[in-house]
Design a protein around this motif. Structure first.
Motif, PDB file in Angstrom:
ATOM      1  N   UNK B  15      -5.475 136.817  16.580  1.00 52.69           N
ATOM      2  CA  UNK B  15      -4.646 136.261  15.516  1.00 52.69           C
ATOM      3  C   UNK B  15      -3.370 137.069  15.306  1.00 52.69           C
ATOM      4  N   UNK B  16      -3.428 138.347  15.621  1.00 48.90           N
ATOM      5  CA  UNK B  16      -2.222 139.159  15.505  1.00 48.90           C
ATOM      6  C   UNK B  16      -1.179 138.712  16.507  1.00 48.90           C
ATOM      7  N   UNK B  17      -1.624 138.316  17.659  1.00 52.32           N
ATOM      8  CA  UNK B  17      -0.691 137.905  18.703  1.00 52.32           C
ATOM      9  C   UNK B  17      -0.164 136.504  18.433  1.00 52.32           C
ATOM     10  N   UNK B  19      -0.880 133.595  15.451  1.00 48.78           N
ATOM     11  CA  UNK B  19      -1.614 133.146  14.272  1.00 48.78           C
ATOM     12  C   UNK B  19      -1.710 131.636  14.192  1.00 48.78           C
ATOM     13  N   UNK B  20      -1.123 130.933  15.146  1.00 49.44           N
ATOM     14  CA  UNK B  20      -1.166 129.464  15.121  1.00 49.44           C
ATOM     15  C   UNK B  20      -2.494 128.927  15.608  1.00 49.44           C
ATOM     16  N   UNK B  53       1.280 136.409   6.765  1.00 49.47           N
ATOM     17  CA  UNK B  53       1.556 135.734   8.028  1.00 49.47           C
ATOM     18  C   UNK B  53       3.044 135.518   8.112  1.00 49.47           C
ATOM     19  N   UNK B  54       3.647 136.042   9.164  1.00 54.58           N
ATOM     20  CA  UNK B  54       5.084 135.851   9.263  1.00 54.58           C
ATOM     21  C   UNK B  54       5.441 135.274  10.611  1.00 54.58           C
TER      22      UNK B  54
END
Lengths: 151, 151
Positions: B15-17, B19-20, B53-54
């Motif tokens: 998810x860090x890489x 998040x979609x 989340x950015x």
DNA sequence: CTTGAAAAGAACTGCCT
DNA sequence: AGGCAGTTCTTTTCAAG
């Protein structure tokens, strides 16, 4: 070249801070309807202004207490030693970011650890043994403010 | 304290890489069903391990060609001058990140500009005129690799 | 833990001003 | 360009094995 008005810039800025917001919610902040906002975001997305979406980790909740920035000057340079260094540094799990830079240092690393003793372990056993390392300078992070950017 | 197994760690990293990714898609990578994966993610989210989340901006598409890291040593320190400095630096739109650090520098700034002449303008007219600035060191970003983190 | 289905919400489309 | 009303799709939640 892409033309951007103030609303586009504000939308980009808002999405940089929190990408979870829906088009509808964002639109309300600017008195725009959901489809109008959505069309603007789609236009920006299609133009490729958005890179990857990622989620930040709350490092405190994960037992990470210290973040240290290391500036590293290599002793031996050259194509091979750069690649050796990058490969070796990528294998250190505590390294969050590797930046190849030009200037006072050759590389800058963002390193996290549970506490200072743990950081010392990483520094001595992992970082200082990296191939080609010359000089190392360190800065401990106290606080950080991230902003959307200049656009 | 939160207990994490390997799958939790892998989910966080993924998810860090990006998040979609949906719970279903993530689950397939680990041979987990969509609800099972979703519950794990919810557990992590509820535990507060996920920060904001950015979405990253594609700076090249926005005409930003150079990223420079500045290390700044203040000449005069003290509570007031820190606050003065932070307020002034926040008003510079080209500054993306402000980090208060302990070590060789007092502050580290991530600054973006269209090109080097534009960066020189920012440096001379905005950064060097900041209140209390002593010494400034610069590193120009060549390339950057971000990773998920140490967990 | 699984599968399957329903409910909620967000994304997308066409048509209109 | 923006708004309104509707359709489609995904995410989220629940029921049951």
């Amino acid at each position: 070249m892409l033309e951007l008005d103030d609303i586009d810039r504000a939308l980009m800025q808002a999405l940089c801070v929190d990408a979870t917001q829906s088009a509808g919610a964002l639109g309300r902040a600017f008195n725009l309807s959901q489809p109008a906002t959505w069309r603007r975001i789609k236009r920006l997305r299609d133009a490729g202004v958005f890179g990857p979406r990622r989620v930040d980790l709350n490092l405190e909740k994960l037992g990470v207490g210290v973040t240290v920035f290391l500036g590293i000057k290599l002793a031996t340079k050259g194509r091979v030693s750069l690649e050796d260094f990058e490969r070796a540094v990528s294998a250190i799990p505590e390294v969050q970011t590797v930046q190849h830079v030009l200037g006072v240092y050759d590389y800058r690393l963002r390193v996290v650890a549970q506490d200072l003793p743990d950081f010392e372990r990483v520094l001595r056993r992992r970082v200082m043994t990296l191939p080609g390392v010359g000089n190392i300078e360190a800065n401990v992070l106290l606080s950080e403010e991230r902003r959307a950017g200049p656009i």
